[in-house]
Design a protein around this motif. Structure first.
Motif, PDB file in Angstrom:
ATOM      1  N   THR A 133       0.838  -1.196   0.000  1.00  0.00           N
ATOM      2  CA  THR A 133       0.000   0.000   0.000  1.00  0.00           C
ATOM      3  C   THR A 133       0.874   1.247   0.000  1.00  0.00           C
ATOM      4  O   THR A 133       2.010   1.227   0.482  1.00  0.00           O
ATOM      5  CB  THR A 133      -0.928   0.051   1.231  1.00  0.00           C
ATOM      6  OG1 THR A 133      -0.146   0.297   2.400  1.00  0.00           O
ATOM      7  CG2 THR A 133      -1.692  -1.245   1.396  1.00  0.00           C
ATOM      8  N   LEU A 193      -7.814   3.946   3.582  1.00  0.00           N
ATOM      9  CA  LEU A 193      -7.318   2.580   3.703  1.00  0.00           C
ATOM     10  C   LEU A 193      -7.739   1.991   5.053  1.00  0.00           C
ATOM     11  O   LEU A 193      -7.636   2.656   6.079  1.00  0.00           O
ATOM     12  CB  LEU A 193      -5.790   2.580   3.605  1.00  0.00           C
ATOM     13  CG  LEU A 193      -5.096   1.223   3.484  1.00  0.00           C
ATOM     14  CD1 LEU A 193      -5.389   0.596   2.137  1.00  0.00           C
ATOM     15  CD2 LEU A 193      -3.589   1.391   3.679  1.00  0.00           C
ATOM     16  N   ALA A 242      -5.494   5.878  -1.542  1.00  0.00           N
ATOM     17  CA  ALA A 242      -4.536   4.860  -1.126  1.00  0.00           C
ATOM     18  C   ALA A 242      -4.466   3.812  -2.227  1.00  0.00           C
ATOM     19  O   ALA A 242      -5.494   3.282  -2.658  1.00  0.00           O
ATOM     20  CB  ALA A 242      -4.957   4.227   0.192  1.00  0.00           C
ATOM     21  N   TYR A 261     -10.057  -2.740  -6.453  1.00  0.00           N
ATOM     22  CA  TYR A 261      -9.683  -2.543  -5.054  1.00  0.00           C
ATOM     23  C   TYR A 261     -10.103  -3.725  -4.194  1.00  0.00           C
ATOM     24  O   TYR A 261      -9.292  -4.287  -3.441  1.00  0.00           O
ATOM     25  CB  TYR A 261     -10.300  -1.256  -4.512  1.00  0.00           C
ATOM     26  CG  TYR A 261     -10.297  -1.189  -3.000  1.00  0.00           C
ATOM     27  CD1 TYR A 261      -9.108  -1.035  -2.290  1.00  0.00           C
ATOM     28  CD2 TYR A 261     -11.483  -1.334  -2.269  1.00  0.00           C
ATOM     29  CE1 TYR A 261      -9.094  -1.006  -0.909  1.00  0.00           C
ATOM     30  CE2 TYR A 261     -11.474  -1.299  -0.882  1.00  0.00           C
ATOM     31  CZ  TYR A 261     -10.287  -1.141  -0.208  1.00  0.00           C
ATOM     32  OH  TYR A 261     -10.276  -1.134   1.161  1.00  0.00           O
ATOM     33  N   HIS A 264       0.161   5.866  -0.192  1.00  0.00           N
ATOM     34  CA  HIS A 264      -0.816   6.943  -0.287  1.00  0.00           C
ATOM     35  C   HIS A 264      -0.330   8.014  -1.259  1.00  0.00           C
ATOM     36  O   HIS A 264       0.871   8.269  -1.367  1.00  0.00           O
ATOM     37  CB  HIS A 264      -1.063   7.573   1.080  1.00  0.00           C
ATOM     38  CG  HIS A 264      -1.907   6.743   1.986  1.00  0.00           C
ATOM     39  ND1 HIS A 264      -1.403   5.683   2.704  1.00  0.00           N
ATOM     40  CD2 HIS A 264      -3.232   6.812   2.299  1.00  0.00           C
ATOM     41  CE1 HIS A 264      -2.370   5.134   3.418  1.00  0.00           C
ATOM     42  NE2 HIS A 264      -3.483   5.806   3.195  1.00  0.00           N
ATOM     43  N   MET A 308       0.338  -4.192   3.847  1.00  0.00           N
ATOM     44  CA  MET A 308      -0.890  -4.269   4.634  1.00  0.00           C
ATOM     45  C   MET A 308      -0.652  -5.007   5.936  1.00  0.00           C
ATOM     46  O   MET A 308      -1.288  -4.706   6.958  1.00  0.00           O
ATOM     47  CB  MET A 308      -1.975  -4.979   3.810  1.00  0.00           C
ATOM     48  CG  MET A 308      -3.386  -4.661   4.254  1.00  0.00           C
ATOM     49  SD  MET A 308      -3.815  -2.935   3.953  1.00  0.00           S
ATOM     50  CE  MET A 308      -4.661  -2.533   5.481  1.00  0.00           C
ATOM     51  N   VAL A 352      -3.530   0.168  -3.526  1.00  0.00           N
ATOM     52  CA  VAL A 352      -3.431  -1.186  -2.986  1.00  0.00           C
ATOM     53  C   VAL A 352      -2.994  -2.101  -4.116  1.00  0.00           C
ATOM     54  O   VAL A 352      -3.650  -2.164  -5.168  1.00  0.00           O
ATOM     55  CB  VAL A 352      -4.781  -1.654  -2.408  1.00  0.00           C
ATOM     56  CG1 VAL A 352      -4.684  -3.096  -1.917  1.00  0.00           C
ATOM     57  CG2 VAL A 352      -5.236  -0.732  -1.291  1.00  0.00           C
TER      58      VAL A 352
END
Length: 874
Positions: free
Chosen positions: A529, A571, A697, A602, A531, A732, A699
């Motif tokens: 992840t 997130l 965010a 996502y 941002h 994560m 992923v």
């Protein structure tokens, strides 16, 4: 005082003069008797008898000089140092016990002092308070403030000099003059520095007129000024690029200005439209106030909640729920900032205090053994006229070097503990960089070491002072009965406190295990992840932002080893939420939910299961029908067992605002956005293309270790947009670990303390059993001579250990009950009645007790009657 010091310096001369004067008086008396016709030897003997004890005269005269007490203390300390040197093993054990207890407790106290007790670096920090709305009957202890509520508080309350408002989520992309970076910033009212009592280091604060006009001006933190602009004072008045727009730098704030926390580096005016106040919604701000002089917290709380009751009557739709009126919390600012970690830190301090107490008790056991070994000496000195108080003072003075060793060694150990502890504390711990060995912490170490030694020496000093010559002779110079009883009491106390610490450790371990067993509703394996946030100056429309996200995702999905990729505006587990109400067509109830805007891919990348319908498609565009996804929990609350697919819902933000209806196309699995131990709200999702947000965010689901893909992903982002800052890059799994970091730390530290206390309790029990076994060797030898079997003798020793364990456990169970109640709020899915936690402590203590008693028991069983009786006759 000057005369006292001069007498102290000249004490050698005074002693010589006193001795010479006493000799002169004695010689005069002897001469007088010889002149009267007495024999010289008889004359000297009579003169000495008449004159009395020369040593006593010396003592009485020294008392009049004023420094004899200090001299005796120093002499006792010198004697203590000699005794410590003569018994290096005993000294090492006692020193290690002290250093362990003082070091661990000082390290924990340092964290508590830095985070909770140290005054905030603002003017009159004791009068600074945080204000929060609260709905305890609805399950919300506190939540963010609205601009409307802030204005009501400013206009109606009478307890505050002023109240400032801050929007803490107002981050900025800083570009130009270096690598693009994301700055954590805040928007604030113009009175914030004044409320906190802070003046800028350079420049000026923006005005209220500039705030209302949403002027493009900024205040820089000292850290940002130093790091990015090389501490150049010419930055004042210069323009910098924030989110693609030019902002004028008005001021550089002082180094200690770190509101709301140390991560914030830039502040701009807080602008909100007048309509926001009229609507009364948008709870996204923080309020800080300064109490008026002589106003207490109790008065302020009563004042604010009186206003809340008035608002509930005047505006029930905004300030009243179906369960009662909204309330307000008024908390000291330092306490409010540390709300999430205060319970953990106080629990750690309590565990450290228990370990310190166990160390003191263990030290008392060792000291009693030492004093008992000197029973002959103490008894002889009392027989020769030494006062009991004098003997007690000597025992205490001899231990002062141990207090110094404990303080110095404890501070050294605390220094290394802090290096580990600061890394182990959660990153959101306030004032983390202020934790250190400050003067109050050093004073705590010295005071704790001295207090532990003094408390540990109370019983031994009484035992030593109470020894009599007859008792010492009857005990064969070994001990006195009171010493044995005192040691038993101390060991029983050790066992009780150790059992309580083991019980708490077991509860925390069970809580952590239950927490790790919680399914968060999504996968944390092989997920990377990061941002990013777009600049509206570069992407002016929602369609441009959405197209930009699509291009980024296409690039990232092309990386070999990337399984899938998607974006979401908030997130899970990141600690940042976007919440609000939703309502369903045909249903009167409204539901508090977590709102999410997500791209296609996502939910697949996160491993969120699909319960019904479909996920978002690429065809869900701004010009297509509005669609949304709700989670299974929200579906069950709103529709029960009915199928929600095709039904419609929308955002509810009060009766004055209306949002378009959205058709439900899917039901996703429920996830825990706030962490494994929190399951606050259900979720509602919109396609990012239909509800675009600037913050996102990324992923990325990978086929291997996610950290290995960081470089490739960043390369694709830079290729698409060289000016795009990227921040908070982590897996994560790291996010999940961070959410339970405080529990990991709490459980680990308490486990270490419990293990150390178990070791100390075992050593104390071994010391008592071994010592009493040595005293009873004659008895055991006679028993064996009369036909007792070895196992009978062993059982006598083991029964003594069992008796101590039994009494200690009974006291420990009562102590454990109250200790469990004290930490009940820190437990997760475990109650203080947990059977395993009640069982583990006694089992470990029983094993420890058996290990401590088995060697003395074997020694007793192998006693030779002939040698015992022979030694008794010598």
């Amino acid at each position: 005082m000057f005369h006292w010091f001069r007498a102290w310096r000249e004490r050698g001369e005074n002693e010589a003069e006193l001795a010479e004067e006493l000799r002169t008086h004695l010689a005069i008396e002897v001469r007088r008797r010889i002149d009267a016709g007495q024999d010289p030897l008889e004359a000297e003997r009579e003169a000495r008898r008449l004159f009395g004890s020369i040593a006593a005269v010396h003592e009485d005269t020294r008392e009049t000089w004023g420094w004899s007490g200090l001299e005796r203390t120093l002499e006792d300390v010198r004697i203590g140092l000699r005794l410590l040197r003569k018994t290096p093993l005993w000294t090492a054990v006692v020193s290690a016990t002290l250093i362990l207890g003082i070091g661990m407790s000082t390290g924990i106290f340092s964290a508590v002092h830095g985070v909770l007790l140290r005054p905030l670096p603002y003017h009159a920090p004791g009068s600074l308070v945080a204000l929060w709305p609260s709905a305890p009957t609805a399950g919300y202890e506190r939540f963010a403030v609205s601009a409307a509520l802030w204005q009501h508080w400013k206009q109606r309350t009478r307890s505050f000099d002023d109240i400032a408002l801050t929007r803490p989520i107002a981050n900025f992309n800083l570009t130009g003059g270096g690598i693009p970076e994301r700055l954590q910033g805040a928007r604030c009212t113009a009175n914030l520095p004044a409320v906190l009592g802070v003046e800028p280091l350079l420049g000026r604060i923006f005005t209220e007129e500039e705030r209302r006009a949403d002027a493009k001006v900024a205040l820089l933190s000292h850290r940002l000024w130093k790091r990015r602009f090389a501490s150049d004072p010419a930055i004042i008045g210069a323009k910098i690029q924030l989110n693609g727009e030019a902002y004028q730098v008005l001021a550089v704030m002082p180094e200690h200005f770190r509101y709301p926390s140390r991560e914030f580096e830039i502040w701009t005016p807080l602008f909100y439209p007048p309509q926001e106040v009229a609507d009364g919604g948008n709870y996204q701000y923080r309020a800080v106030a300064r109490l008026k002089p002589a106003t207490s917290l109790r008065q302020a709380r009563l004042d604010v909640n009186t206003v809340m009751d008035q608002l509930a009557v005047e505006l029930p739709g905004a300030y009243r729920t179906n369960r009662g009126n909204l309330r307000a919390l008024v908390e000291p600012l330092a306490e409010s900032d540390a709300n999430q970690v205060s319970g953990m830190l106080y629990a750690l301090l309590g565990a450290a205090g228990c370990l310190l107490l166990i160390g003191a008790l263990n030290l008392g056991v060792l000291l009693i053994a030492r004093v008992s070994a000197r029973a002959h000496e103490m008894a002889m000195r009392q027989a020769l006229g030494a006062a009991a108080s004098r003997l007690r003072r000597q025992v205490l003075a001899e231990l002062l070097p141990l207090a110094a060793i404990g303080a110095i060694g404890g501070v050294a150990l605390a220094f290394w503990i802090l290096r580990v502890l600061v890394l182990a504390l959660p990153p959101n711990t306030p004032r983390l960089d202020e934790i250190g060995l400050h003067p109050p912490v050093l004073a705590f170490a010295v005071a704790a070491s001295t207090l532990v030694v003094l408390l540990a020496a109370l019983l031994p000093s009484r035992v030593g002072a109470g020894a009599t010559l007859a008792a010492a002779l009857r005990a064969n110079s070994r001990t006195v009965t009171s010493g044995l009883r005192a040691r038993d009491v101390l060991v029983i106390s050790q066992i009780a406190v150790t059992l309580a610490l083991l019980f708490n450790g077991a509860l925390f371990a069970r809580s952590l295990l239950r927490l790790w067993q919680v399914n968060p509703g999504f996968s944390t394996e092989r997920v990377l992840t990061m941002h990013l946030a777009v600049t509206r100056a570069q992407f002016r429309s929602d369609r441009q932002v959405s197209d930009y996200y699509d291009r980024l995702l296409a690039r990232i999905r092309s990386i070999p080893g990337v399984v899938d990729a998607g974006m979401v505006n908030r997130l899970p587990l990141s600690g940042i939420a976007q919440t609000g109400g939703v309502e369903f067509e045909g249903i009167t109830d409204r539901y508090d939910t977590d709102w999410r805007s997500a791209t296609p891919g996502y939910m697949e990348a996160m491993g969120i299961p699909l319960e019904r319908g479909r996920f978002f498609f690429a065809q869900d565009r701004p010009d297509s029908p509005l669609v949304g996804i709700i989670d299974g929990e929200l579906a069950r609350r709103a529709f029960g067992s009915q199928d929600p697919i095709g039904r419609r819902f929308r955002i509810y933000a009060g009766p004055k605002l209306t949002f378009p209806w959205t058709t439900i196309v899917g039901v996703a699995g429920h996830i825990r956005n706030d962490g494994p131990e929190k399951d606050v709200r259900p979720q509602a999702y919109w396609p990012e293309s239909q509800r675009t947000q600037d913050r996102a965010a990324l992923v990325v689901k990978t086929s291997g270790r996610p950290e290995a893909f960081t470089g490739a992903v960043l390369q694709q982002i830079r290729a698409e947009n060289p000016q795009q800052p990227v921040y908070e890059v982590r897996s994560m799994q790291d996010w999940l670990t961070q959410t339970v970091q405080s529990r990991n730390l709490l459980t680990g530290v308490v486990a270490v303390f419990a293990a150390a206390s178990l070791l100390l309790a075992g050593l104390g029990l071994y010391g008592v059993i071994s010592y009493t076994t040595g005293l009873r060797l004659r008895e055991f030898g006679i028993r064996i001579a009369l036909g007792a079997r070895a196992r009978d003798v062993r059982s006598l020793v083991l029964r003594q250990a069992a008796r101590l364990l039994l009494w200690g456990s009974l006291a420990g169970f009562a102590l454990s009950f109250f200790a469990g109640r004290a930490i009940e709020s820190l437990l997760f899915n475990v109650s203080v009645s947990d059977g395993f936690s009640w069982l583990v402590g006694p089992v470990l203590l029983a094993l420890c007790g058996f290990a401590a008693a088995i060697a003395p028991a074997r020694r007793a069983a192998s006693a030779d009657p002939a040698e015992t009786l022979r030694a008794d006759c010598v």
